[in-house]
Enzyme design. Structure first.
Site, PDB file in Angstrom:
ATOM      1  N   GLU A 115       0.977  -1.156   0.040  1.00 16.28           N
ATOM      2  CA  GLU A 115      -0.148   0.183   0.065  1.00 16.28           C
ATOM      3  C   GLU A 115       1.027   1.259  -0.062  1.00 16.28           C
ATOM      4  O   GLU A 115       1.926   1.233   0.667  1.00 16.28           O
ATOM      5  CB  GLU A 115      -0.706   0.139   1.182  1.00 16.28           C
ATOM      6  CG  GLU A 115      -2.089  -1.012   1.363  1.00 16.28           C
ATOM      7  CD  GLU A 115      -2.743  -0.527   2.671  1.00 16.28           C
ATOM      8  OE1 GLU A 115      -2.967   0.211   3.189  1.00 16.28           O
ATOM      9  OE2 GLU A 115      -3.263  -1.713   3.467  1.00 16.28           O
ATOM     10  N   GLU A 152     -14.022   5.597  -0.897  1.00 11.73           N
ATOM     11  CA  GLU A 152     -15.158   4.617  -0.065  1.00 11.73           C
ATOM     12  C   GLU A 152     -15.905   5.546   0.725  1.00 11.73           C
ATOM     13  O   GLU A 152     -15.215   5.844   1.907  1.00 11.73           O
ATOM     14  CB  GLU A 152     -14.331   3.776   0.384  1.00 11.73           C
ATOM     15  CG  GLU A 152     -13.739   2.765  -0.723  1.00 11.73           C
ATOM     16  CD  GLU A 152     -12.523   1.702  -0.210  1.00 11.73           C
ATOM     17  OE1 GLU A 152     -12.915   0.951   0.511  1.00 11.73           O
ATOM     18  OE2 GLU A 152     -11.114   1.916  -0.349  1.00 11.73           O
ATOM     19  N   LYS A 173     -16.032   4.740   4.996  1.00 11.49           N
ATOM     20  CA  LYS A 173     -14.759   4.617   5.910  1.00 11.49           C
ATOM     21  C   LYS A 173     -14.951   5.924   6.544  1.00 11.49           C
ATOM     22  O   LYS A 173     -15.968   6.962   6.344  1.00 11.49           O
ATOM     23  CB  LYS A 173     -13.422   4.765   4.886  1.00 11.49           C
ATOM     24  CG  LYS A 173     -13.332   3.502   4.114  1.00 11.49           C
ATOM     25  CD  LYS A 173     -11.971   3.561   3.179  1.00 11.49           C
ATOM     26  CE  LYS A 173     -10.844   3.678   4.229  1.00 11.49           C
ATOM     27  NZ  LYS A 173      -9.814   3.520   3.356  1.00 11.49           N
ATOM     28  N   GLU A 227      -9.398   9.678   4.851  1.00 14.80           N
ATOM     29  CA  GLU A 227      -9.867   8.087   4.791  1.00 14.80           C
ATOM     30  C   GLU A 227     -10.922   7.916   3.613  1.00 14.80           C
ATOM     31  O   GLU A 227     -10.648   6.853   2.944  1.00 14.80           O
ATOM     32  CB  GLU A 227     -10.324   7.263   6.024  1.00 14.80           C
ATOM     33  CG  GLU A 227      -9.369   7.459   6.859  1.00 14.80           C
ATOM     34  CD  GLU A 227      -8.265   6.645   6.838  1.00 14.80           C
ATOM     35  OE1 GLU A 227      -8.354   5.646   6.213  1.00 14.80           O
ATOM     36  OE2 GLU A 227      -7.123   7.003   7.259  1.00 14.80           O
TER      37      GLU A 227
END
Length: 358
Positions: A276, A325, A328, A333
């Site tokens: 990541e 997203e 989250k 985030e």
């Protein structure tokens, strides 16, 4: 990014890069065998209630020249969509399954029978990733036996050539500055030493999550933005000298600190995969579309060159993440996506640039 997408932020608020690294940077600034060259992937997080169906997502990977995908947990609909795609797949386990995978060989066998065996051959599995960012912690002791049971289950199922590993955050490091002094923390070392020995014996890389953004955002302006963004024009004032080696970006420095830690633990030559890395396009200090585009494009262009400790050795790297997203935590985030849920770009990343990166 913790399993399934819930990011773990240390209580001190330092984020992904440990406090000694930031303090050292402040002091300074104030005084794959398995990876193809330029190999680049993207994490496919699914903590959103408005994301496109897997078939469309995998088509997006192919259309954008993205070679690899990392899944944080097994999803048979996604695995089905990956059949025949030619995309390399990192398949993760749920962190909450680690204890059973470690203690119950039949559970490991059923996991492989459900999520690997039916897709083997049609899906190109690169690694099985047993646990994400659980070291150090209460679950850490389960990682190695879970890896061993999964490997045995793969062999029993007749699935060959699929390495089993784990992913760690840079919180496993107790020292990271200068990079040559990188070492595992007292809490992590007793778990990491046997893990890296096992991986080394199998010729399997360790996965590490690398986030210069969190060091930059927590530094109060003492970490140069260009150094964090891998910008070529960051200047000498933003470089780190380690013996006769000069680090012009934090990405390389973190990766090489982890290399040093692995070597000090006795695993010479063990490869690292950056499972990541990314930069948010909004929601926090230094988080902007411009900076996110700069960081991710710089990473794509840079990884083929290797690091100062491993020059010319391409670093297999996975950007985080495919989509913004909405389930989250609010803030950065929700803003790590390269794409919006409607499949439009937040900004453009030229994945084709990795093939000729030097």
């Amino acid at each position: 990014m913790a399993c399934g997408g819930a990011r773990m932020i240390p209580a001190a608020g330092v984020g992904r890069v440990i406090a000694p690294w930031i303090l050292a940077c402040v002091l300074l600034l104030c005084s794959s065998i398995l990876g193809a060259e330029g190999a680049i992937g993207v994490n496919y997080g699914m903590l959103g209630n408005n994301l496109p169906p897997p078939e469309k997502v995998i088509s997006m990977y192919k259309a954008n020249n993205i070679s690899y995908v990392r899944l944080f947990h097994p999803d048979t609909s996604v695995l089905a969509a990956l059949r025949g795609s030619g995309i390399g797949v990192v398949l993760g386990t749920l962190n909450e399954d680690l204890a059973r995978l470690a203690s119950n060989e039949s559970f490991a066998a059923s996991w492989v029978a459900s999520y690997v065996k039916p897709f083997a051959g049609a899906v190109q599995f690169r690694y099985i990733n047993a646990g994400n960012e659980v070291i150090p912690g209460e679950t850490a002791a389960h990682v190695l036996p879970a890896m061993q049971n999964l490997k045995s289950a793969l062999q029993s199922a007749g699935v060959s050539g699929v390495p089993v590993t784990t992913a760690v955050a840079t919180s496993v490091l107790g020292a990271s500055y200068p990079p040559s002094q990188g070492a595992f923390s007292e809490a992590a070392a007793p778990v990491m030493a046997p893990i890296v020995a096992y991986l080394s014996s199998k010729g399997t890389p360790l996965l590490v999550n690398v986030y210069p953004y969190f060091a930059y955002s927590a530094s109060g302006g003492n970490v140069a933005l260009g150094y964090a963004l891998l910008s070529a024009d960051s200047g000498a004032a933003a470089s780190v000298t380690d013996g006769g080696v000069v680090y012009t970006n934090m990405f390389d420095a973190i990766v090489d600190a982890t290399h040093a830690a692995v070597e000090k633990a006795g695993a010479q030559g063990l490869e690292l995969v950056v499972s990541e890395t990314g930069w948010p396009s909004g929601g926090g200090t230094g988080a902007s579309v411009e900076n996110a585009a700069a960081y991710n494009n710089n990473v794509v262009r840079h990884i083929g060159a290797g690091t100062p400790r491993r020059p010319g050795k391409a670093v297999e790297t996975y950007l985080f993440a495919m989509f913004n997203e909405n389930q989250k935590a609010e803030g950065v985030e929700q803003n790590f996506g390269l794409f919006r849920p409607d499949m439009t770009e937040v900004y453009h990343v030229d994945f084709a640039a990795s093939a000729g990166a030097h």
